[in-house]
Design a protein around this motif. Sequence first.
Motif, PDB file in Angstrom:
ATOM      1  N   TYR A 143      53.130 -26.053  20.235  1.00  0.00           N
ATOM      2  CA  TYR A 143      53.234 -25.995  18.814  1.00  0.00           C
ATOM      3  C   TYR A 143      51.822 -26.111  18.281  1.00  0.00           C
ATOM      4  N   CYS A 144      51.827 -25.224  17.301  1.00  0.00           N
ATOM      5  CA  CYS A 144      50.313 -25.170  16.849  1.00  0.00           C
ATOM      6  C   CYS A 144      50.159 -25.022  15.145  1.00  0.00           C
ATOM      7  N   ASP A 145      49.213 -25.741  14.508  1.00  0.00           N
ATOM      8  CA  ASP A 145      49.041 -25.815  13.039  1.00  0.00           C
ATOM      9  C   ASP A 145      47.684 -25.025  12.803  1.00  0.00           C
TER      10      ASP A 145
ATOM     11  N   PRO B  79      55.841 -25.417  12.639  1.00  0.00           N
ATOM     12  CA  PRO B  79      54.437 -25.005  13.175  1.00  0.00           C
ATOM     13  C   PRO B  79      54.522 -23.677  13.713  1.00  0.00           C
ATOM     14  N   LEU B  80      53.663 -23.068  14.262  1.00  0.00           N
ATOM     15  CA  LEU B  80      53.543 -21.935  15.071  1.00  0.00           C
ATOM     16  C   LEU B  80      54.000 -22.138  16.419  1.00  0.00           C
TER      17      LEU B  80
ATOM     18  N   GLU C  98      43.413 -20.091   7.835  1.00  0.00           N
ATOM     19  CA  GLU C  98      44.245 -18.783   8.441  1.00  0.00           C
ATOM     20  C   GLU C  98      45.520 -18.800   8.177  1.00  0.00           C
ATOM     21  N   ARG C  99      46.066 -19.807   7.397  1.00  0.00           N
ATOM     22  CA  ARG C  99      47.628 -19.893   7.211  1.00  0.00           C
ATOM     23  C   ARG C  99      48.079 -18.581   6.464  1.00  0.00           C
ATOM     24  N   GLU C 100      47.371 -18.189   5.724  1.00  0.00           N
ATOM     25  CA  GLU C 100      47.740 -16.748   4.539  1.00  0.00           C
ATOM     26  C   GLU C 100      48.045 -15.668   5.596  1.00  0.00           C
TER      27      GLU C 100
END
Length: 414
Positions: A232-234, A268-269, A239-241
Amino acid sequence: MRGTNGGPAGEDPHTLVVGGGVVGLLTAVECVRAGQHITLLERGPLPHPGSSSHDRHRMMRALHRHDPGATRAAVTAHRLWRELESLLDARFLYRTGVLTALPAGEAASTAAGLTRAGLRARVLAPHQLPETYRHLAFPAGLGAVLEEDTGVLLADQVLGAAVRWLDAHPRARLLPHTTVTVVDAAARTVTVEDGRTLRGDRVLLAAGAWSPALLPPALAGRLTVHRQTMVYCDPPPRERERWRGTPAVPVSGIPWGAWLIPPVAGTPLKLSADALRRVVAEPGAPEPDQAPAGDLASRFTELVPGLRPEWVVGTRDCHYVTDGTSGGALLADLGGGAVLAHCACGGGAFKFAPLTARTLASRFSGVPPAPTGLHPLDHPVAAGPGAPAPTPTTQETTRDRLQRQNVPQHRGGS
């Protein structure tokens, strides 16, 4: 007053459900809707954070290349998920789309198959992938098919909504922290850890990776327990856009079978791969120390070039079982249609869960279910008294099983 079956005395029919994962919970919902009383037994809390079904999100994809029956079944399941949102008064299906990378020459015919099955699909040529998804990388020469109506299921929200609905229904009885130790198919009873015995008119065993301990030895011997690691990544704020509007992505063109589920509704990703799946003796079996989370994340830079180890916010292992004969799910009839065991197969089991639940409840009601297009669900293995013995499996080492079964099928997230 309660009878020996755990339900209201003198009232029938009554169904015992062993296992509070997604298939057990949704089958319980369908049985209640069909007029049955249910008692659901779960070894931990409800919902159980340690169950294979419990996760932040799962991929809801329809496309199953070279398997039109499974594709049609997924389209049906997608419709049933929408109906469940209304019934359970919760939102858990988010339309992010699912982008399947595949050889460019196959994209048009694959998209046409999805359209025939009832879903909108769009073809992306190889040059369009880097133009549209600049934060992702795909092997050269691959095009893609974008399912526009499918996307992401919030798994923990599904389980919580089903538990709340059942807990409020007078025909449902939930028994968390109740470990079943024995299932007697002939008597239609289950025995729990404190020695109590409960009887039902129908019994469903839906204990996932914990099923082998409750099945007849010949049937348990067919099953292989898998452990799958999720990363799981944040992504950082800058980068979120880029990730806003990113579809879920299974990538069959990468040799180790990577896939990702984008961040949605605060999740999360999520990243995983077939290379992170291994065979274990049982869910709690120890294994050598795993690589650090940052090292696991580095595997995915082939798909997400900008990924950094500091993005990682956690990992999780989940477990599931497969039928060693088919490599997929298994539905076994242990007692003349009155005792069924559903042994799940990874993320696909979650995706198909509403369709599975409706089919199992239909069987318990004595109504022949409509064909689903899923062979294990449409053709249960007869394993009760008097049934032919299951085909024995060859003794294999863990390495043999890994080599035979670790074929990229994206079981963990699809």
